[in-house]
Design an enzyme around this catalytic site. Structure first.
Site, short mmCIF file in Angstrom:
data_model
loop_
_atom_site.label_atom_id
_atom_site.label_comp_id
_atom_site.label_asym_id
_atom_site.label_seq_id
_atom_site.Cartn_x
_atom_site.Cartn_y
_atom_site.Cartn_z
N GLU A 31 75.04 112.50 87.83
CA GLU A 31 74.76 113.77 88.21
C GLU A 31 74.01 113.29 89.96
O GLU A 31 73.38 114.48 90.40
CB GLU A 31 73.51 113.90 87.54
CG GLU A 31 74.23 113.99 85.90
CD GLU A 31 73.54 115.68 85.06
OE1 GLU A 31 72.85 116.43 85.00
OE2 GLU A 31 74.41 115.64 83.74
N GLY A 36 83.89 111.06 94.24
CA GLY A 36 82.53 111.18 93.13
C GLY A 36 81.51 111.80 93.97
O GLY A 36 81.26 113.56 93.62
N PHE A 67 85.11 109.25 84.07
CA PHE A 67 83.59 109.11 83.88
C PHE A 67 83.01 110.21 83.22
O PHE A 67 81.88 110.34 83.92
CB PHE A 67 82.79 108.70 85.31
CG PHE A 67 82.79 106.71 85.71
CD1 PHE A 67 82.29 106.67 84.56
CD2 PHE A 67 83.82 105.83 86.89
CE1 PHE A 67 81.98 104.98 84.70
CE2 PHE A 67 83.81 104.40 86.59
CZ PHE A 67 82.48 104.20 85.74
N GLN A 91 42.92 92.01 84.87
CA GLN A 91 43.04 92.71 86.22
C GLN A 91 44.75 92.86 86.89
O GLN A 91 44.95 93.98 86.63
CB GLN A 91 42.25 92.82 86.84
CG GLN A 91 42.08 93.83 87.88
CD GLN A 91 41.11 93.97 88.64
OE1 GLN A 91 41.31 93.51 89.70
NE2 GLN A 91 39.81 94.67 88.49
C1 LIG Z 1 77.92 106.30 82.93
C2 LIG Z 1 78.30 107.33 83.81
C3 LIG Z 1 78.53 108.66 82.91
C4 LIG Z 1 79.31 109.70 84.06
N1 LIG Z 1 79.25 110.78 83.50
C5 LIG Z 1 79.76 111.87 84.30
C6 LIG Z 1 80.45 113.12 83.77
O1 LIG Z 1 80.26 113.22 82.71
N2 LIG Z 1 80.82 114.28 84.43
C7 LIG Z 1 81.58 113.81 85.79
O2 LIG Z 1 82.01 114.63 86.71
N3 LIG Z 1 81.12 112.26 86.63
C8 LIG Z 1 79.81 111.99 85.65
N4 LIG Z 1 80.26 110.42 85.99
C9 LIG Z 1 80.02 110.35 87.60
C10 LIG Z 1 78.51 110.37 89.00
O3 LIG Z 1 78.61 112.04 88.83
C11 LIG Z 1 79.89 109.95 89.64
O4 LIG Z 1 79.64 108.21 89.61
C12 LIG Z 1 78.51 109.86 91.01
O5 LIG Z 1 78.54 111.15 91.22
C13 LIG Z 1 78.88 108.93 92.14
O6 LIG Z 1 80.00 109.49 92.61
P1 LIG Z 1 80.79 107.48 92.49
O7 LIG Z 1 80.23 106.30 91.19
O8 LIG Z 1 82.53 107.96 92.82
O9 LIG Z 1 80.49 106.94 94.35
P2 LIG Z 1 80.26 107.39 95.92
O10 LIG Z 1 80.47 108.53 95.86
O11 LIG Z 1 81.81 106.60 95.96
O12 LIG Z 1 79.40 106.59 96.16
C14 LIG Z 1 78.80 105.54 96.73
C15 LIG Z 1 77.67 104.86 96.67
O13 LIG Z 1 77.94 105.67 98.57
C16 LIG Z 1 76.48 106.20 98.37
N5 LIG Z 1 76.91 107.42 98.98
C17 LIG Z 1 78.38 108.52 98.84
N6 LIG Z 1 78.15 109.31 99.99
C18 LIG Z 1 77.31 109.02 100.54
C19 LIG Z 1 76.25 109.47 101.37
N7 LIG Z 1 77.40 110.94 102.62
N8 LIG Z 1 75.31 109.85 102.45
C20 LIG Z 1 74.27 108.43 101.69
N9 LIG Z 1 75.58 107.52 100.32
C21 LIG Z 1 76.47 107.67 99.80
C22 LIG Z 1 75.96 106.67 97.03
O14 LIG Z 1 74.70 107.15 96.91
C23 LIG Z 1 77.28 105.66 96.22
O15 LIG Z 1 75.65 104.46 95.95
C24 LIG Z 1 78.85 109.84 85.40
C25 LIG Z 1 79.01 108.60 85.93
C26 LIG Z 1 78.63 107.58 84.93
C27 LIG Z 1 78.46 105.79 85.80
#
Ligand SMILES: Cc1cc2nc3c(=O)[nH]c(=O)nc-3n(C[C@H](O)[C@H](O)[C@H](O)COP(=O)(O)OP(=O)(O)OC[C@H]3O[C@@H](n4cnc5c(N)ncnc54)[C@H](O)[C@@H]3O)c2cc1C
Length: 389
Positions: free
Chosen positions: A373, A140, A165, A289
């Site tokens: 994003e 992700g 996703f 207020q």
């Molecule tokens: C409805 C929806 C539509 C989407 N559409 C698309 C799409 O069209 N194309 C596409 O490619 N993706 C898409 N995504 C995916 C989206 O971009 C990812 O969910 C996002 O990049 C986060 O990745 P993850 O969910 O795997 O979380 P993870 O990367 O597993 O992260 C989990 C948590 O850890 C935190 N974290 C991770 N690394 C760090 C760090 N180094 N420092 C601090 N915090 C960190 C994150 O902020 C998050 O809170 C979509 C997601 C959703 C929910």
């Protein structure tokens, strides 16, 4: 594209050019007529409604990022933002769906050859839909952990793996898919490809059931020995990460624009409620207020978010670096959408929490803008990285 409408001076944003004001008016009218009346029903059913995209094609706003020389309207970035804010105001799920066409157009603008642009943009202009598949079950925020592979076999790339996703990809005709051409190189082995839905071995897996933006289509993509022509590689092998990051720079202020739309809708709903709902003394609660200051704080956030978005996009259109400003705009606008929609729910009490009001949907929709994003934690990594270079 030449919208014929005149600008309603009372509604116009005078910081925009006249052309941008006309687009804003066109998008506002479209939103009022086609999106707002059906948004709650779509949300309830969680169904994807393609017809609205056919309607938006009729006004020429279905592929705003496609340049004029490829048959699109070639809207500048601020124009795209102004339209997406209006669509976000109507329904964030619809804006997200349309955003897929923009998001997937940007890699072509960054790295596409003329032939690739003809193919990709041609499909979008004809009314097709685009998708952008970077995320995987194990990749992700850390896109470099991509496990999908692409191997060259004669004059074809062979793709294998699972994406998840992926917005609109269950219904998209064409998409940009990221795969590793050399897993031993990590992020430097990532590459970007154009994949059409008709390719053998390409199929759609699970459909995500989401808390918000429920009528947008979010799916898993299964790639099993998908063979695509050699010239469907965007840029060079190993340039995928660079292409993805530049794409996200372009797309983040657009997500932020949708978030501003969500926040503005929540603010408008809260103001209307504060004027109409009477306190125990029979006076509108907006005369308290505590309530009026809350509304003022919400308005400050919404306007600041809008101007941060415009700032990032004006830098982009001027051709100067804007990575930091794009991440700042995305973070601030999406945090604002979350805060202001939650405030609107709170201000409206049990009505706000009920499905009878629209604001509970705004709150559910706002949440995703902080996640996709690049999460807002990741945006802070980007901003800090730019500060500490
Ligand atoms: C409805 C929806 C539509 C989407 N559409 C698309 C799409 O069209 N194309 C596409 O490619 N993706 C898409 N995504 C995916 C989206 O971009 C990812 O969910 C996002 O990049 C986060 O990745 P993850 O969910 O795997 O979380 P993870 O990367 O597993 O992260 C989990 C948590 O850890 C935190 N974290 C991770 N690394 C760090 C760090 N180094 N420092 C601090 N915090 C960190 C994150 O902020 C998050 O809170 C979509 C997601 C959703 C929910």
């Amino acid at each position: 594209m030449k919208p014929k409408r005149k600008v309603d001076e009372k509604m116009a944003d005078m910081t925009l050019t006249h052309e941008q004001q006309k687009l804003q008016a066109l998008a506002r009218e479209f939103t009022a007529k086609h999106i707002i009346p059906v948004a709650s029903e779509w949300d309830e059913k969680g169904e994807f409604h393609k017809f609205i995209l056919e309607e938006v094609k009729n006004i020429g706003l279905h592929c705003m990022a496609v340049p004029k020389e490829y048959g699109g309207p070639g809207c500048d970035s601020v124009s795209q933002s102004v339209v997406m804010e209006q669509f976000g105001y109507g329904c964030c799920a619809f804006a997200t769906t349309l955003g897929g066409n923009g998001l997937s157009s940007y890699p072509l603008a960054i790295a596409g050859t003329d032939e690739q642009k003809q193919l990709y943009y041609g499909r979008l202009v004809a009314g097709g839909m685009g998708g952008f598949a970077l995320t995987e079950p194990g990749a992700g925020s850390d896109a470099g952990s991509c496990a999908t592979t692409a191997k060259l076999d004669g004059d074809k790339w062979v793709l294998n793996g699972t994406k998840c996703f992926a917005t609109t990809c269950g219904v998209a005709n064409i998409m940009v898919v990221f795969a590793s051409t050399d897993p031993s190189k990590g992020v430097k082995g990532l590459s970007a490809f154009i994949v059409e839905k008709e390719r053998d071995g390409f199929s759609v897996g699970a459909v995500e059931h989401k808390m918000g933006i429920r009528s947008s289509n979010t799916v898993e993509l299964l790639l099993k020995n998908v063979r695509i022509p050699k010239n469907h590689l965007l840029g060079n092998e190993g340039e995928g990460m660079k292409i993805a990051m530049k794409t996200l720079d372009m797309a983040r202020p657009i997500v932020a624009s949708m978030a501003v739309g969500v926040a503005q809708r929540a603010l408008d709903a809260a103001v209307a409620f504060a004027k109409a709902y009477l306190d125990v003394n029979g006076k509108p609660i907006g005369m308290q207020q505590a309530v009026s200051f809350k509304l003022a704080d919400m308005a400050i956030q919404v306007e600041a978010a809008r101007q941060l978005v415009r700032n990032a996009l004006r830098l982009k259109d001027a051709g100067v670096p804007y990575t930091k400003e794009a991440a700042i705009a995305k973070t601030f606008a999406t945090d604002t959408a979350m805060q202001v929609s939650a405030d609107a729910v709170g201000l409206m009490g049990n009505y706000g929490y009920s499905k009878d009001s629209f604001v509970e949907k705004l709150m559910r929709d706002a949440k995703v803008t902080q996640i996709y994003e690049g999460t807002n934690q990741v945006q802070r990594i980007v901003i800090a990285g730019q500060l500490l270079r």
